[in-house]
Each structure stands twice: as structure tokens, then as C-alpha cells.
Design a protein around this motif. Structure first.
Motif, PDB file in Angstrom:
ATOM      1  N   CYS A  75      21.991 -11.702 -45.421  1.00  0.00           N
ATOM      2  CA  CYS A  75      21.024 -12.580 -44.851  1.00  0.00           C
ATOM      3  C   CYS A  75      19.564 -12.552 -45.710  1.00  0.00           C
ATOM      4  CB  CYS A  75      20.940 -12.368 -43.422  1.00  0.00           C
ATOM      5  SG  CYS A  75      22.094 -12.470 -42.413  1.00  0.00           S
ATOM      6  N   CYS A  76      19.601 -11.915 -46.426  1.00  0.00           N
ATOM      7  CA  CYS A  76      18.306 -11.763 -47.299  1.00  0.00           C
ATOM      8  C   CYS A  76      18.522 -12.641 -48.630  1.00  0.00           C
ATOM      9  CB  CYS A  76      17.775 -10.240 -47.468  1.00  0.00           C
ATOM     10  SG  CYS A  76      17.430  -9.489 -46.420  1.00  0.00           S
ATOM     11  N   ASP A  77      19.627 -13.260 -48.870  1.00  0.00           N
ATOM     12  CA  ASP A  77      19.857 -13.956 -50.131  1.00  0.00           C
ATOM     13  C   ASP A  77      19.110 -15.039 -50.100  1.00  0.00           C
ATOM     14  OD1 ASP A  77      21.422 -15.820 -51.957  1.00  0.00           O
ATOM     15  OD2 ASP A  77      22.494 -14.137 -52.227  1.00  0.00           O
ATOM     16  N   LYS A 110       6.008 -16.016 -27.720  1.00  0.00           N
ATOM     17  CA  LYS A 110       6.683 -14.588 -28.136  1.00  0.00           C
ATOM     18  C   LYS A 110       7.687 -15.040 -28.941  1.00  0.00           C
ATOM     19  CE  LYS A 110       5.192 -11.455 -24.573  1.00  0.00           C
ATOM     20  NZ  LYS A 110       5.689 -10.466 -23.178  1.00  0.00           N
ATOM     21  N   ASN A 111       8.563 -16.138 -28.504  1.00  0.00           N
ATOM     22  CA  ASN A 111       9.692 -16.903 -29.232  1.00  0.00           C
ATOM     23  C   ASN A 111       9.433 -17.106 -30.723  1.00  0.00           C
ATOM     24  OD1 ASN A 111      12.514 -17.317 -29.228  1.00  0.00           O
ATOM     25  ND2 ASN A 111      11.819 -19.581 -29.095  1.00  0.00           N
ATOM     26  N   LEU A 112       8.452 -17.769 -30.636  1.00  0.00           N
ATOM     27  CA  LEU A 112       7.968 -18.039 -32.193  1.00  0.00           C
ATOM     28  C   LEU A 112       7.783 -17.052 -32.851  1.00  0.00           C
ATOM     29  CD1 LEU A 112       7.055 -20.297 -34.339  1.00  0.00           C
ATOM     30  CD2 LEU A 112       4.890 -20.543 -32.963  1.00  0.00           C
ATOM     31  N   THR A 113       7.061 -16.203 -32.597  1.00  0.00           N
ATOM     32  CA  THR A 113       6.556 -15.000 -33.176  1.00  0.00           C
ATOM     33  C   THR A 113       7.839 -14.384 -33.433  1.00  0.00           C
ATOM     34  OG1 THR A 113       4.447 -14.701 -32.092  1.00  0.00           O
ATOM     35  CG2 THR A 113       5.291 -12.732 -33.268  1.00  0.00           C
ATOM     36  N   ARG A 114       8.760 -14.013 -32.688  1.00  0.00           N
ATOM     37  CA  ARG A 114      10.070 -13.296 -33.116  1.00  0.00           C
ATOM     38  C   ARG A 114      10.675 -14.121 -33.901  1.00  0.00           C
ATOM     39  NH1 ARG A 114      15.102 -13.616 -32.655  1.00  0.00           N
ATOM     40  NH2 ARG A 114      14.813 -15.844 -31.081  1.00  0.00           N
ATOM     41  N   SER A 119      12.356 -14.336 -39.539  1.00  0.00           N
ATOM     42  CA  SER A 119      12.709 -15.127 -40.764  1.00  0.00           C
ATOM     43  C   SER A 119      12.007 -14.652 -42.073  1.00  0.00           C
ATOM     44  CB  SER A 119      12.441 -16.371 -40.503  1.00  0.00           C
ATOM     45  OG  SER A 119      13.259 -16.942 -39.344  1.00  0.00           O
ATOM     46  N   LEU A 120      10.636 -14.288 -41.988  1.00  0.00           N
ATOM     47  CA  LEU A 120      10.032 -14.097 -42.957  1.00  0.00           C
ATOM     48  C   LEU A 120      10.304 -12.665 -43.617  1.00  0.00           C
ATOM     49  CD1 LEU A 120       6.620 -15.248 -41.661  1.00  0.00           C
ATOM     50  CD2 LEU A 120       7.677 -16.179 -43.478  1.00  0.00           C
ATOM     51  N   ASN A 121      10.572 -11.935 -42.938  1.00  0.00           N
ATOM     52  CA  ASN A 121      11.134 -10.416 -43.303  1.00  0.00           C
ATOM     53  C   ASN A 121      12.465 -10.525 -43.915  1.00  0.00           C
ATOM     54  OD1 ASN A 121       9.025  -9.058 -42.265  1.00  0.00           O
ATOM     55  ND2 ASN A 121      10.053  -8.492 -40.268  1.00  0.00           N
ATOM     56  N   LEU A 122      13.249 -11.476 -43.589  1.00  0.00           N
ATOM     57  CA  LEU A 122      14.770 -11.831 -44.201  1.00  0.00           C
ATOM     58  C   LEU A 122      14.432 -12.710 -45.502  1.00  0.00           C
ATOM     59  CD1 LEU A 122      17.082 -12.872 -41.130  1.00  0.00           C
ATOM     60  CD2 LEU A 122      17.124 -10.603 -42.496  1.00  0.00           C
ATOM     61  N   SER A 123      13.452 -13.368 -45.680  1.00  0.00           N
ATOM     62  CA  SER A 123      13.156 -14.123 -46.790  1.00  0.00           C
ATOM     63  C   SER A 123      12.659 -13.588 -48.032  1.00  0.00           C
ATOM     64  CB  SER A 123      12.495 -15.395 -46.416  1.00  0.00           C
ATOM     65  OG  SER A 123      11.163 -15.061 -46.311  1.00  0.00           O
ATOM     66  N   ARG A 124      12.027 -12.388 -47.728  1.00  0.00           N
ATOM     67  CA  ARG A 124      11.381 -11.521 -48.844  1.00  0.00           C
ATOM     68  C   ARG A 124      10.836 -12.286 -49.741  1.00  0.00           C
ATOM     69  NH1 ARG A 124      16.551  -7.406 -50.162  1.00  0.00           N
ATOM     70  NH2 ARG A 124      16.725  -6.526 -48.183  1.00  0.00           N
ATOM     71  N   GLY A 125       9.853 -13.079 -49.044  1.00  0.00           N
ATOM     72  CA  GLY A 125       8.882 -13.975 -50.123  1.00  0.00           C
ATOM     73  C   GLY A 125       9.376 -15.200 -50.902  1.00  0.00           C
ATOM     74  N   THR A 144      -1.807 -16.763 -40.816  1.00  0.00           N
ATOM     75  CA  THR A 144      -2.069 -16.000 -41.979  1.00  0.00           C
ATOM     76  C   THR A 144      -1.093 -14.857 -42.097  1.00  0.00           C
ATOM     77  OG1 THR A 144      -4.502 -15.745 -41.169  1.00  0.00           O
ATOM     78  CG2 THR A 144      -3.744 -14.034 -42.596  1.00  0.00           C
ATOM     79  N   TYR A 145      -0.294 -14.349 -41.203  1.00  0.00           N
ATOM     80  CA  TYR A 145       1.072 -13.641 -41.301  1.00  0.00           C
ATOM     81  C   TYR A 145       1.822 -14.348 -42.120  1.00  0.00           C
ATOM     82  CZ  TYR A 145       4.910 -10.579 -40.128  1.00  0.00           C
ATOM     83  OH  TYR A 145       6.041  -9.808 -40.232  1.00  0.00           O
ATOM     84  N   THR A 146       2.257 -15.402 -41.886  1.00  0.00           N
ATOM     85  CA  THR A 146       3.044 -16.219 -42.609  1.00  0.00           C
ATOM     86  C   THR A 146       2.811 -16.363 -43.971  1.00  0.00           C
ATOM     87  OG1 THR A 146       3.570 -17.658 -40.496  1.00  0.00           O
ATOM     88  CG2 THR A 146       4.400 -18.721 -42.731  1.00  0.00           C
TER      89      THR A 146
END
Length: 334
Positions: A75-77, A110-114, A119-125, A144-146
């Protein structure tokens, strides 16, 4: 989650993914003569990635990525994260009389944040394109987090401005050094944003404004983004003088889209404004240097009728879902 979607429906893609998954699994079982049972995590990563491309963001972030470590790795590909499309996500909100003029339901936030954080964690930049819905009210902190987690971003469709402050958007722009294209709602005080883009995004060349373009906005574009090559102002109110400022000042502009715009002639004080039925020769002459000049001012055009009915400030929520993402300029259509 994927590049621009094809004409096939999400359900069809999902069925294809499930079917492919079953076929691959059956073939693997036939090849394995020593064991009747195979572990899911033993499936080849490239095959998993191919299958996962048929699932949407909710399925990836809520279920698939949490099955096992092998599936999470797949999922991180980067192939799954060229684009993060959140255009289906809207905030559950009510309008209020004081700033930020909207109150967003806590569960919606909360749903948007989750979804966004997973997604950002899986995308790895690796995100290159990020699309928000125009009725998605993102907070400064979340923006900012995004921004900090997708530094390679090149294309951005902004959410509503209500909960985003000057410091928040400036901090985000500073993270997006590679930004080339921006679609954004109109903004009351554009100079600080355009100046921040000019300072930080050296390859920026493409802009779409969803809202009125007056003389102040046009002058700001000329002052801070003189190297702009593509500009879309479709379905909005556009002052004739603002259009002239753009044509005269943006000397490197190649593509200009004013399709379905209400082009207003500047009138003397207290005089009623005059809606142009067609562009005058002066504007056409100035626009002749452009590689592409897109216009539509026909009474028979449905989009022109809608812009007129909405008085140049489109109420996109009234119309077909996804219509707001369309554009006659192919690179700005999502």
C-alpha cells in the motif's frame, strides 16, 4: 489515488481487482504442489500493487493497509500515490454569522483527519497531485501537516479558504517548492499568497481561479506572477479592464480560458454595469498573440446560462457532482 480516472466506473474496477485477485491466487495454489494452504502475505508485491490500484482511498486506508505487514508495504508503493483525490469528501457544516462563517461537525473533521493522515503516511512523501473538494473546510494545522508530508507536490486543488489563515497557507506554500499548478477559490486579499508563490515556487506556471476576477486581482497576478503561462477564469465574473491588464501584463501567457465568463464593461460611477455580448476588437487583437484563447459567450450554452443565473459566482453545489472539476484546458481538468 490513481491518475485521471477513465470512463469505467469504480464498481467495474473493483470487480476487476477482485477477479484478478482470485485468478492470481488460484494460479498460485496450482503451482504450489507441496502445500494446499498459502499465506496471503506471500503474494508477490507487484501483483498486490496492481490489484490495489482498483480500490478507492477508503478501502486502502480503512481496511487493506491494516491486513498484514506485506499488504501495508504494498500500500506504500509510489504507483498508488501519484494522486490523492479527496474531491469526494465534503465537510458536514452549517453557516454562521461570524468568522470563519462555517461550523464544521466534529465527526466530519475526525473523518477527514483520519483519511488524510493515513494517506500521507502510506504515500511516504511521493504525492504529486492533491485534490480537495471546494466544500471541504480544512484547518490550518491539518494543511500544515499535509504540506510537510508531501514536499514533492506539483499540482494542487485548494479547499475552501474559511478556516485557512494567512500564516497557514504561507507555511504550506513554503513546503511546496516544486508546485507548478494551482486551482483555488477566489481570495479577497491575493497579494500575500501570490508573493509567497513567487518566492518559493520557481516552476509555477499554471493557475485557475474559481471566482470573480477584478482589477485588483488582475494587477496582483501581473505584479507577482509575470511568467504565468496558463490561466483559467472560466465561469466567473470578469471585468473588461481586468482582462486587458492580464493580456497586457502577462507577456509569457500562452493559454487563457475565459469560457462562460460574464465579461463586464467598466461603467461610470452609479451607472448600471453593462454585460458584453461579444468581445470587442481591442481585446481580440491583444489576445491574438496567445497560443490558445478559449471563449464562450453564447446564450444557448448551458454553462453560460448558469454563470449568468449565479451572477458570476458559481454555486457549484446546485449542479452535477464533479462538474466544478471540469475545464476546457486539459491540464486543469480533473
Amino acid at each position: 489515488m490513481t491518475d485521471k480516472p477513465s470512463s469505467r466506473t469504480r464498481a467495474q474496477k473493483h470487480c476487476d481487482g477482485v477477479r484478478l485477485f482470485g485468478e492470481v491466487w488460484k494460479a498460485g495454489e496450482m503451482e504450489d504442489s507441496e502445500s494446499l494452504v498459502r499465506r496471503w502475505e506471500d503474494l508477490d508485491t507487484d501483483i498486490l500493487v496492481k490489484i490495489f490500484q482498483s480500490f478507492d482511498i477508503y478501502q486502502l486506508t480503512s481496511g487493506i493497509a491494516h491486513v498484514c505487514s506485506a499488504w501495508r508495504l504494498a500500500c506504500c508503493d509510489p504507483l498508488l500515490w501519484k494522486t490523492l483525490d479527496l474531491s469526494m469528501m465534503k465537510s458536514n457544516f452549517i453557516k454562521i454569522p461570524l468568522e470563519p462563517y462555517v461550523y464544521v461537525d466534529g465527526r466530519s473533521d475526525k473523518n477527514l483527519t483520519r483519511v488524510l493522515k493515513t494517506s500521507l503516511n502510506l504515500s511516504r512523501g511521493n504525492l504529486m497531485t492533491l485534490i480537495f473538494h471546494f466544500n471541504l473546510y480544512v484547518s490550518d494545522d491539518l494543511l500544515t501537516y499535509t504540506a510537510e508530508r508531501c514536499p514533492r507536490l506539483k499540482r494542487l486543488v485548494m479547499p475552501a479558504w474559511n478556516r485557512i489563515k494567512k500564516t497557514g497557507i504561507c507555511k504550506a506554500i513554503q513546503c511546496w517548492k516544486d508546485l507548478e499548478s494551482l486551482t483555488m477559490p477566489s481570495i479577497a486579499n491575493p497579494p500575500y499568497l501570490m508573493e509567497e508563490i513567487a518566492k518559493n515556487c520557481k516552476n509555477f506556471n499554471e493557475l485557475k481561479i474559481m471566482g470573480p476576477c477584478d482589477i485588483f486581482f488582475a494587477s496582483t497576478l501581473v505584479a507577482y506572477l509575470p511568467k504565468l503561462k496558463v490561466l483559467s477564469l472560466r465561469c466567473s465574473m470578469l471585468l473588461k479592464d481586468a482582462l486587458i491588464i492580464i493580456l497586457d501584463g502577462l507577456q509569457q501567457l500562452e493559454v487563457l480560458n475565459i469560457s462562460h465568463c460574464l465579461v463586464i464593461d467598466t461603467a461610470p460611477p452609479r451607472a448600471p454595469r453593462r454585460l458584453l455580448k461579444e468581445l470587442d476588437p481591442i481585446i481580440l487583437e491583444k489576445a491574438s498573440r496567445l497560443r490558445i484563447f478559449l471563449t464562450c459567450m453564447q446564450d444557448s450554452c448551458i454553462m453560460c446560462q448558469r454563470t449568468k443565473n449565479d451572477e458570476g459566482l458559481m454555486r457549484w453545489y446546485k449542479y452535477e457532482e464533479g462538474l466544478w472539476l471540469e475545464d476546457e484546458v486539459r491540464s486543469l481538468a480533473y
